[in-house]
Scaffold this active site. Structure first.
Site: not given
Ligand code: GLC
Length: 557
Positions: A24, A101, A205, A271, A332-333
């Site tokens: 930051d 992304d 995504d 993904e 991040h998930d």
């Molecule tokens: C993907 C992302 C996740 C998000 C979801 C909906 O799985 O990695 O963080 O909440 O999509 O966009």
């Protein structure tokens, strides 16, 4: 066009940055693009060559950027378009690629299209989203039984037009209607805008969610409550009609055609949640779909040699050459990798060694390289909508614990921001005084030094970057082994998953000229890299507890 040709992304080392939590610079408690620029030397020294940025587009941040309000603008919390252009320039100067992304499946409910769409049934944007009457006779119930990934019905009623709209995720993330050709046209136009700006590709995504069943048929019932990487079912239904439709594959092929019109080559990294056979489909029938698709099965694999053997064998048989796997241990998930193995650094090193010596492109999540742990976030500071909704769940489902600020030093706020602690968007993980970049930077034995050495090792060995993978097996129950070969040059990998030393004897014969000695190219203990070690009794090699080693030579033919 050759679909087997090796491109830069086949040998890439992808590093995921979650910009909110990286660094930051304007002291608002949230990371920003200038923060990434400021820390660029760190990235260069780490040795990564590709960055995937979690979403930076303008967004109300209901799902922290995965709800996009404007795909052509940078969210002011991260900076400006100028900042992004500067980041892209700095990255390219260092020969580092940048992947954005792209959230194509849904927008934010604050996107102009949705604002228009919900105004009236006649609005030209109505059909950009999926609107339906409620169930007959009175329309007070959702149009079908589909559940949202984040819990509750996947439909929200809008009194203004007396219809329901579909959202596989939050109500603030309405799904786009790709049965309307205009939607695809707009999204491809936007994709082209970023390609023309010079980004090197995209992480896509939830790309298996693009199309829904045209009749919106009810999903069948299932016993399963929680989602997993092996099954389609969760929240007591099999999500058959709301994901993975054949139309998605056509869609990714078209996207591939679009990116292939751009030089130099760009990458599409998808993904896709679900079993390996599904992952395979998104590469396209002739490897003409996505270039890479995440494989998440490692994230839930028990720490056992035989279990990993099974995962790798499955992936290798599902994705043989020229398909190129893409292994992920965290993001991040998902919970931080080291915390899934009892915060044992030796285990985390072994897994990193595994990830980086397999055939495929590794993706690591920022912070893993210093061994950042999963944080426990007090309820009043929870941010993730999923974590807030299910705060009471005995199995933690919230995602804040892996999204805490990057730990740069043992200063206030782990050196992430100079703001007041209470203004940090998420508190720092409590071990930051021991686990931080500054402390590890000059310690040759630290996790950070380990990652730097491992990344360098990978880069310097063509067997690892381009080689075949063979003889994948286990020895003495706890040792996983495989061999990577490129132009007759062989590299053997041994990973001891046990906490005890193991001597591998008759199973391993070293085909080097000087039997009785091997040249270790890498060990996770970092202490005998590039040295010759004498083997006891000519062919006995002792692996220390949780040690992974690589050496030139082979297993018996
Ligand atoms: C993907 C992302 C996740 C998000 C979801 C909906 O799985 O990695 O963080 O909440 O999509 O966009």
């Amino acid at each position: 066009m050759s679909h087997g040709k090796k491109e830069w992304f086949h040998q890439a080392m992808i590093y995921q940055i979650y910009p909110r939590s990286f660094f930051d610079t304007n002291n608002d408690g949230i990371g920003d693009l200038q923060g990434i620029i400021e820390k660029f030397d760190y990235l260069v020294e780490l040795g990564i060559d590709t960055i995937w940025l979690s979403p930076i587009f303008k967004s109300p941040q209901a799902d922290f950027g995965y709800d996009v309000e404007d795909y052509y603008q940078i969210d002011p919390i991260f900076g400006t378009m100028k900042d992004f252009e500067e980041l892209l320039r700095v990255a390219h100067e260092h020969e580092i690629k940048i992947l954005l992304d792209l959230v194509l499946n849904h927008t934010s409910d604050q996107h102009e299209w949705f604002k228009q769409s919900r105004k009236s049934r006649e609005n030209p944007y109505r059909d950009f989203y999926i609107w339906r009457d409620g169930k007959k006779p009175k329309g007070r119930k959702p149009p079908n039984n589909w559940k949202s990934f984040f819990g509750g019905p996947a439909w929200t009623y809008d009194p203004q037009t007396d219809q329901w709209y579909y959202h596989h995720f939050l109500p603030e993330q309405p799904d786009l209607n790709y049965r309307n050709p205009q939607v695809k046209k707009e999204m491809f136009k936007m994709t082209k805008f970023w390609l023309d700006k010079g980004v090197d590709g995209f992480r896509l995504d939830v790309i298996h969610h693009i199309f829904e069943d045209p009749e919106l048929k009810d999903n069948p019932w299932s016993w399963r409550l929680f989602p997993s990487d092996h099954s389609d079912a969760f929240l007591f239904q099999e999500h058959r009609y709301c994901q993975d439709l054949p139309e998605n594959i056509e869609f990714v092929k078209e996207l591939r055609t679009l990116v292939e019109q751009h030089e130099p080559p760009r990458v599409l990294l998808g993904e896709v949640l679900g079993p390996p056979e599904r992952v395979r489909k998104y590469y396209g029938p002739n490897n003409d779909g996505l270039h890479l698709v995440f494989n998440f099965t490692f994230t839930s694999c028990p720490f056992k040699a035989k279990k990993f053997l099974k995962v790798i064998s499955t992936i290798e048989s599902t994705l043989p050459e020229p398909f190129h796997p893409c292994y992920v241990f965290s993001n991040h998930d998902r919970p931080r990798m080291i915390s899934r193995v009892g915060n044992d650094e030796r285990k985390a090193r072994l897994l990193a060694f595994l990830q980086m010596t397999l055939r495929g492109t590794p993706v690591i999540y920022h912070g893993e390289e210093i061994g950042m742990r999963q944080a426990r976030i007090p309820r009043k500071r929870l941010q993730d909508p999923v974590g807030k909704k299910f705060w009471f769940s005995p199995i933690p489902v919230g995602r804040d614990g892996c999204r805490t600020p990057m730990q740069w030093s043992d200063d206030k706020n782990a050196g992430f921001s100079k703001c007041n602690e209470k203004d940090l968007w998420l508190p720092v993980e409590k071990h930051y005084r021991e686990v931080n970049v500054k402390r590890q930077q000059n310690n040759p034995q630290s996790m950070l030094s380990f990652y730097r050495a491992l990344i360098r090792f990978r880069k310097e060995h063509d067997e690892i970057l381009f080689g075949t993978i063979e003889n994948i097996t286990t020895m003495k129950k706890h040792v996983l082994t495989y061999q990577r070969t490129y132009h007759q040059q062989e590299m053997t990998i041994l990973l001891n998953f046990s906490e005890k030393s193991i001597i591998v004897t008759k199973d391993v014969k070293i085909s080097s000229h000087d039997l009785g000695e091997i040249s270790v190219s890498f060990t996770t203990y970092l202490d005998r890299n590039k040295v010759m070690i004498k083997m006891k009794n000519k062919n006995e090699l002792s692996l220390r507890p949780l040690e992974g080693i690589a050496f030139r030579g082979s297993l018996p033919s």
